[in-house]
Scaffold this active site. Structure first.
Site, PDB file in Angstrom:
ATOM      1  N   HIS A   1       0.879  -1.191   0.000  1.00 13.00           N
ATOM      2  CA  HIS A   1       0.000   0.000   0.000  1.00 13.00           C
ATOM      3  C   HIS A   1       0.907   1.230   0.000  1.00 13.00           C
ATOM      4  O   HIS A   1       1.496   1.562  -1.003  1.00 13.00           O
ATOM      5  CB  HIS A   1      -0.931  -0.094   1.215  1.00 13.00           C
ATOM      6  CG  HIS A   1      -2.071   0.852   1.218  1.00 13.00           C
ATOM      7  ND1 HIS A   1      -2.427   1.621   0.153  1.00 13.00           N
ATOM      8  CD2 HIS A   1      -2.976   1.157   2.199  1.00 13.00           C
ATOM      9  CE1 HIS A   1      -3.475   2.353   0.455  1.00 13.00           C
ATOM     10  NE2 HIS A   1      -3.831   2.096   1.701  1.00 13.00           N
TER      11      HIS A   1
ATOM     12  N   HIS B   1      -2.852  -2.492  -9.898  1.00 15.29           N
ATOM     13  CA  HIS B   1      -3.729  -1.843  -8.923  1.00 15.29           C
ATOM     14  C   HIS B   1      -5.004  -2.651  -8.845  1.00 15.29           C
ATOM     15  O   HIS B   1      -5.472  -3.169  -9.854  1.00 15.29           O
ATOM     16  CB  HIS B   1      -4.033  -0.407  -9.366  1.00 15.29           C
ATOM     17  CG  HIS B   1      -4.550   0.443  -8.274  1.00 15.29           C
ATOM     18  ND1 HIS B   1      -5.875   0.448  -7.906  1.00 15.29           N
ATOM     19  CD2 HIS B   1      -3.917   1.308  -7.435  1.00 15.29           C
ATOM     20  CE1 HIS B   1      -6.030   1.276  -6.900  1.00 15.29           C
ATOM     21  NE2 HIS B   1      -4.867   1.804  -6.580  1.00 15.29           N
TER      22      HIS B   1
ATOM     23  N   ASP C   1       2.545   5.181  -7.382  1.00 19.08           N
ATOM     24  CA  ASP C   1       3.823   5.033  -6.683  1.00 19.08           C
ATOM     25  C   ASP C   1       5.020   4.868  -7.604  1.00 19.08           C
ATOM     26  O   ASP C   1       6.157   4.926  -7.159  1.00 19.08           O
ATOM     27  CB  ASP C   1       3.765   3.824  -5.739  1.00 19.08           C
ATOM     28  CG  ASP C   1       2.836   4.094  -4.584  1.00 19.08           C
ATOM     29  OD1 ASP C   1       2.914   5.185  -4.024  1.00 19.08           O
ATOM     30  OD2 ASP C   1       2.027   3.206  -4.253  1.00 19.08           O
TER      31      ASP C   1
END
Ligand code: ACO
Length: 437
Positions: A268, A307, A363
């Protein structure tokens, strides 16, 4: 029941049931009436990791993962990122509407004037080891805030709720910056009320001997943009943690602590730290094919790709990638960037990733930017937790206002042993030896 329903036949009994459909979902509780006998518990749905279960009705964030759409309260993320400040977006997320000029002034004043933390929290921080991970420190100190504001327990009081929301949004950068300074052995830098939310955060992180810290405008704006992109993301792991813990009617500091803890995990909030480590391990462009081979054989994971919701390019990743150039103009270019660009190019042409709809997520590039701005990798999830606090709090408020919500308590399918006879400790070794033989 009409067209908005589902007719189900239970082949165990031959009985037929009609289940209502609302907003594209059936109510799991409606399955309970499907029984094989009067004393049967009733049918449940089994959904580990909430792959296909809506746990709430929400009006905060909309995501269409197939189309790569993200909106806060109906506004496209691209527009908010381009035109707003983070406090403005935080107001929108928490209150449901963009603030008027007077409201924004008032809101900004409040989150600027609640940045100070009790001096005892500093002492608390001093107790951590010099190399303590700042996320561990943040988890502990956010939880500790609840002891400084015992009135926060009055969650049914709207004014008390509002005050804790302001405090949390205001104090998160202070806690984060103090955790960072602790790791460097540097004295804490106190908030400067003349600066913007992100400017003040940079001040508390990087101020040294200068009388007045002047944040570099490009970095202040880049951080603002990153904060806007990370402010909310509907029912992800950490938001679910906040809602689940908040459903016990605990104070918001304790509920938000659960969110920070969830964000600490490498799948996460820890993913951008993992991306950098991955790029450092790859080391050079010529070693990318070997790394991709390892990923495809299940020996490694391409961090920053994939994702649960986005099955297309994450819209936040697109904005961040564009921003990277502006940041690298005022910082030194990040030597890992060419490796990341090449890795993305190769992965997006490879059938393994294309067929699984694995695209760069938020990210993939954020870590490179944070690193160029001078943040150590340990601070990356902290930089995520600060803006996500507004999202967590909006979700927490929504939970409290929802008459359908109760304490979160999932069911399980028990597959363990049936009732067994208790064995005295003196007899257990012999029993275990017998099994081992
Ligand atoms: N690298 C290689 N293969 C992957 C990756 C990846 N990053 N992500 C998913 N896959 C593969 C899985 O092995 C699986 O393959 P299979 O069908 O052959 O078994 C398939 O793609 C589907 O993946 P799932 O694991 O079912 O996807 P899930 O929705 O459970 O996981 C997650 C999503 C956790 C984000 C995953 O993609 C991942 O681990 N990515 C890397 C970590 C990361 O970047 N996390 C940040 C997410 S964004 C955020 O938290 C802000």
């Amino acid at each position: 029941m009409g067209a908005q329903s589902l007719t189900v036949t239970d082949n165990r009994t031959g009985k037929t049931y009609e289940l209502g459909i609302e907003h594209g979902a059936i109510r799991a509780m409606d399955l309970r009436k499907i029984k094989v006998a009067e004393d049967d518990f009733g049918l449940m749905s089994y959904d580990p990791a909430f792959m296909n279960t809506a746990s709430c009705q929400s009006r905060i964030t909309f995501i269409d993962g197939e189309k790569g759409i993200l909106r806060y309260r109906g506004y496209p993320i691209e527009e908010l990122a381009l035109r707003c400040t983070y406090p403005e977006v935080a107001f929108l997320i928490v209150n449901g509407e963009l603030p008027g000029a007077r409201q924004l002034n008032d809101w900004t004043w409040q989150i600027t004037h609640h940045t100070w933390i009790h001096e005892n929290i500093k002492k608390f921080m001093d107790g951590f080891r010099h190399d303590a991970h700042p996320m561990g420190m943040l988890i502990s100190t956010v939880a500790a805030l609840s002891t400084f504001y015992p009135e926060a327990k009055e969650i049914a009081n709207p004014e008390t709720r509002r005050l804790q929301i302001v405090r949390l949004i205001a104090k998160m950068p202070t806690l984060a910056a103090f955790a960072y300074r602790h790791s460097l052995g540097m004295p804490y830098a106190y908030p400067d009320n003349d600066l913007s939310y992100t400017g003040n955060f940079l001040n508390m992180l990087f101020k040294t001997t200068e009388v007045k810290y002047k944040p570099e405008p490009a970095l202040e704006r880049a951080l603002e943009l990153l904060f806007i992109l990370h402010a909310d993301h509907e029912q992800n792991c950490s938001t679910n943690a906040v809602r689940s813990v908040g459903s016990s009617q605990v104070d918001p500091y304790s509920a938000v602590t659960a969110g920070v803890a969830a964000l600490y995990g490498p799948l996460h909030g820890g993913a951008n730290e993992a991306v950098l480590r991955m790029l450092q391990t790859i080391g050079s462009k010529d070693r990318i094919p070997e790394f991709i081979r390892r990923v495809k054989e299940g020996e490694a994971r391409l961090m920053g790709f994939g994702h649960r919701v986005y099955k297309h390019y994450d819209p936040r990743a697109r904005i961040i990638k564009r921003m990277a150039d502006e940041v690298f103009q005022v910082t030194r270019p990040n030597p890992l960037l060419p490796i990341a660009l090449e890795l993305e190019r190769i992965a997006l042409e490879d059938d393994y990733f294309v067929s699984r709809k694995l695209y760069p997520n938020v990210d993939f590039y954020s870590g490179l930017i944070y690193q160029a701005m001078g943040f150590p990798v340990e601070m990356f999830p902290v930089l995520f937790a600060i803006p996500r606090t507004s999202g967590w709090l909006a979700q927490w408020q929504e939970l409290l206002a929802d008459p359908e919500q109760k304490i979160a308590r999932p069911r399980q399918i028990y597959l363990g042993a049936a009732q067994r006879e208790y064995v005295e400790i003196g007899l257990r070794d012999a029993e275990q030896d017998e099994f081992a033989a």
